[in-house]
Design an enzyme around this catalytic site. Structure first.
Site, PDB file in Angstrom:
ATOM      1  N   HIS A   1     -13.972  14.396  40.774  1.00 20.17           N
ATOM      2  CA  HIS A   1     -14.769  13.220  40.384  1.00 20.17           C
ATOM      3  C   HIS A   1     -16.197  13.587  40.008  1.00 20.17           C
ATOM      4  CE1 HIS A   1     -15.181   8.660  40.829  1.00 20.17           C
ATOM      5  NE2 HIS A   1     -14.005   8.844  40.247  1.00 20.17           N
TER       6      HIS A   1
ATOM      7  N   GLU B   1     -12.756  11.994  30.918  1.00 19.04           N
ATOM      8  CA  GLU B   1     -12.938  10.543  31.040  1.00 19.04           C
ATOM      9  C   GLU B   1     -14.374  10.136  30.752  1.00 19.04           C
ATOM     10  OE1 GLU B   1     -13.393   9.137  35.496  1.00 19.04           O
ATOM     11  OE2 GLU B   1     -11.989  10.817  35.404  1.00 19.04           O
TER      12      GLU B   1
ATOM     13  N   HIS C   1      -6.877   9.015  30.428  1.00 19.09           N
ATOM     14  CA  HIS C   1      -7.419   8.390  31.631  1.00 19.09           C
ATOM     15  C   HIS C   1      -7.195   6.887  31.539  1.00 19.09           C
ATOM     16  CE1 HIS C   1     -11.018   6.785  33.932  1.00 19.09           C
ATOM     17  NE2 HIS C   1     -10.546   7.654  34.807  1.00 19.09           N
TER      18      HIS C   1
END
Length: 382
Positions: A185, A235, A285
Site C-alpha cells: 500500500h 493504481e 485495480h
C-alpha cells in the site's frame, strides 16, 4: 445523436456514478471517483461538461483528447478520474446504440473467462483465515491481503517479524490451496521494503503490490532485481505517460491501472497494449462499484496480458452498500469457480437501478481514509 445532460450521484459506500443522457433517449453510465475525494472529482466532471454537452457521443476519441489536451495543465488523479467516468459512459452509449457489448467494439473476445481475486482484511491472522475460508466456499482461490502495518523509513526487526508471522500463519493454514498477493500500500520506504520482501520470499506470495509509492518508482527495478516475487503497481498512475516511464525502466511484472482513475476504457486499453510489448501482465485495480468493474471486465476480455481481476464483493470499505446493490441484472455478474464471464448486454452491460441511486444519493457521506501517525507524531502513509 447529441449529448444533452450530465448528472452525478455520490453514493454509499464511497462511490460516484455519472449519467450521460442523449437526445435519442440512450443513456450511458460511468463511475468517476477518487476514494476520499469524490466532491473534487464531481466538480471536475461538471467543469468538463462544457466540452461534452452538445457533442456527438460516438466521437469518443475526440472528446477524450479534448478533455485531456483542452487544458494547458493536465493529468493527475482528479482530472483523469473525471475523464475516466465520462469515457466509460460514452462507451456505454456507443455499445447500446450499436446493440453490442463494449468488448465487441474493441475487437472481440480474447478469452472466455477471467479469474477474480478477493481482498481479505482483518486485524488478526485468525480473522484473515476465517475470511479466506468463507470465500473459498464460494469458489475463490486467489486473494489480496495487507502486507504490513505502517512502517518507518528505518524500523525495527519486531515490525518485520510481526508482518512475516501473519503471512506465515496464512500459508501454513492453507498450503498451496490458495494464492495471495501482498499489498504494501505504499506504506513502506525502500530500505524496509528490501528487508520485508526478502523475509517474505519463503511464503511465495503471488505478487507484492506497491512495495514503495509510485513517486519512488525508480526503486521498482532495484527491488525486482533482488527477488523472484513479481512486483505489481499502478493504481496511483493516471495515464499511459505515467506507465511509459515505469515500463521502460523495468521492474514491474504486473501493472494495475484503475479504470476509474486512469482515463477510462480508452486510455487503459492503450496502457494494456503498451504493457504487452514489455511482457508485463495486466490486473486492473478495482475496489470500487459495479460500473468500474464492468469497465475493467471489458478491457480484461480484449487484452491478452490480463491475468486476474480485483473486485470489491465483501470488502471492508463497503459500509452502506455492497458491490451489486445498485444493479438490476445481478445474475450477469455471477462468478463460477472464481471466474467472471463476458457481460452480454449492449454497452457496459450494467443495468442501473436509477430510482435507488437517486434515493441513496441523499444519504451520501464524505468517506475519508484514516490519517495514521508514527509514535513520534509524524504522519505515516496509510
Amino acid at each position: 445523436m447529441k449529448i444533452t445532460k450530465m448528472t452525478t450521484y455520490r453514493l454509499p459506500p464511497r462511490w460516484m456514478f455519472l449519467k450521460i443522457e442523449t437526445d435519442e433517449g440512450i443513456v450511458g453510465w460511468g463511475e468517476p471517483v477518487i476514494e476520499g475525494r469524490a466532491r473534487s472529482v464531481e466538480a471536475a466532471v461538471h467543469e468538463l461538461s462544457e466540452y461534452v454537452v452538445g457533442q456527438d457521443p460516438a466521437r469518443i476519441n475526440d472528446i477524450w483528447q479534448t478533455l485531456y489536451r483542452g487544458g494547458f495543465y493536465r493529468g493527475g488523479p482528479i482530472l483523469m478520474s473525471a475523464i475516466a467516468g465520462i469515457d466509460q459512459a460514452l462507451w456505454d452509449i456507443k455499445g447500446k446504440a450499436l446493440g453490442v457489448p463494449v468488448y465487441q467494439l474493441l475487437g472481440g473476445l480474447v478469452r472466455d473467462k477471467i479469474k477474480a481475486y478477493s481482498w481479505v482484511g482483518g486485524d488478526r491472522p485468525s480473522d484473515v483465515i476465517a475470511g479466506i475460508n468463507k470465500l473459498t466456499e464460494i469458489g475463490f482461490d486467489t486473494f489480496k491481503l495487507n502486507g504490513c502495518e505502517e512502517m518507518g523509513i528505518i524500523d525495527s526487526a519486531r515490525k518485520v517479524d510481526a508482518a512475516v508471522a501473519v503471512v506465515a500463519q496464512i500459508r501454513e493454514a492453507f498450503g498451496n490451496r490458495i494464492e495471495f498477493g501482498l499489498d504494501f500500500h505504499g506504506r513502506v520506504d525502500a530500505p524496509m521494503a528490501k528487508i520485508l520482501i526478502k523475509e517474505l520470499e519463503p511464503y511465495r506470495p503471488l505478487f507484492i503490490e506497491e512495495p514503495v509509492l509510485a513517486e519512488q518508482a525508480e526503486y521498482y527495478p532495484r527491488l525486482a532485481a533482488q527477488t523472484h516475487i513479481p512486483i505489481a503497481a499502478g493504481e496511483r498512475m493516471y495515464s499511459r505517460f505515467d506507465f511509459k516511464r515505469v515500463l521502460a525502466d523495468g521492474g514491474l511484472a504486473i501493472i494495475q491501472p484503475d479504470l476509474s482513475h486512469a482515463g477510462g476504457i480508452t486510455e487503459c486499453f492503450k496502457i494494456a497494449a503498451m504493457a504487452e510489448t514489455y511482457d508485463v501482465a495486466l490486473a486492473p485495480h478495482c475496489p470500487l462499484g459495479p460500473i468500474a468493474l464492468a469497465a475493467c471486465l471489458h478491457v480484461d476480455f480484449v487484452a491478452r496480458n490480463a491475468v486476474f481481476q480485483e473486485q470489491s464483493m465483501g470488502i471492508h470499505y463497503n459500509q452502506g452498500a455492497e458491490l451489486l446493490d445498485y444493479v438490476v441484472n445481478k445474475d450477469d455478474f455471477k462468478m463460477t469457480d472464481g471466474h467472471f464471464y463476458p457481460l452480454t448486454k449492449p454497452g457496459l452491460g450494467v443495468e442501473i437501478n436509477e430510482e435507488l441511486v437517486i434515493e441513496r444519493s441523499k444519504q451520501a457521506t464524505d468517506w475519508r481514509n484514516p490519517v495514521w501517525r508514527y509514535p513520534d507524531g509524524a504522519v505515516a502513509e496509510w
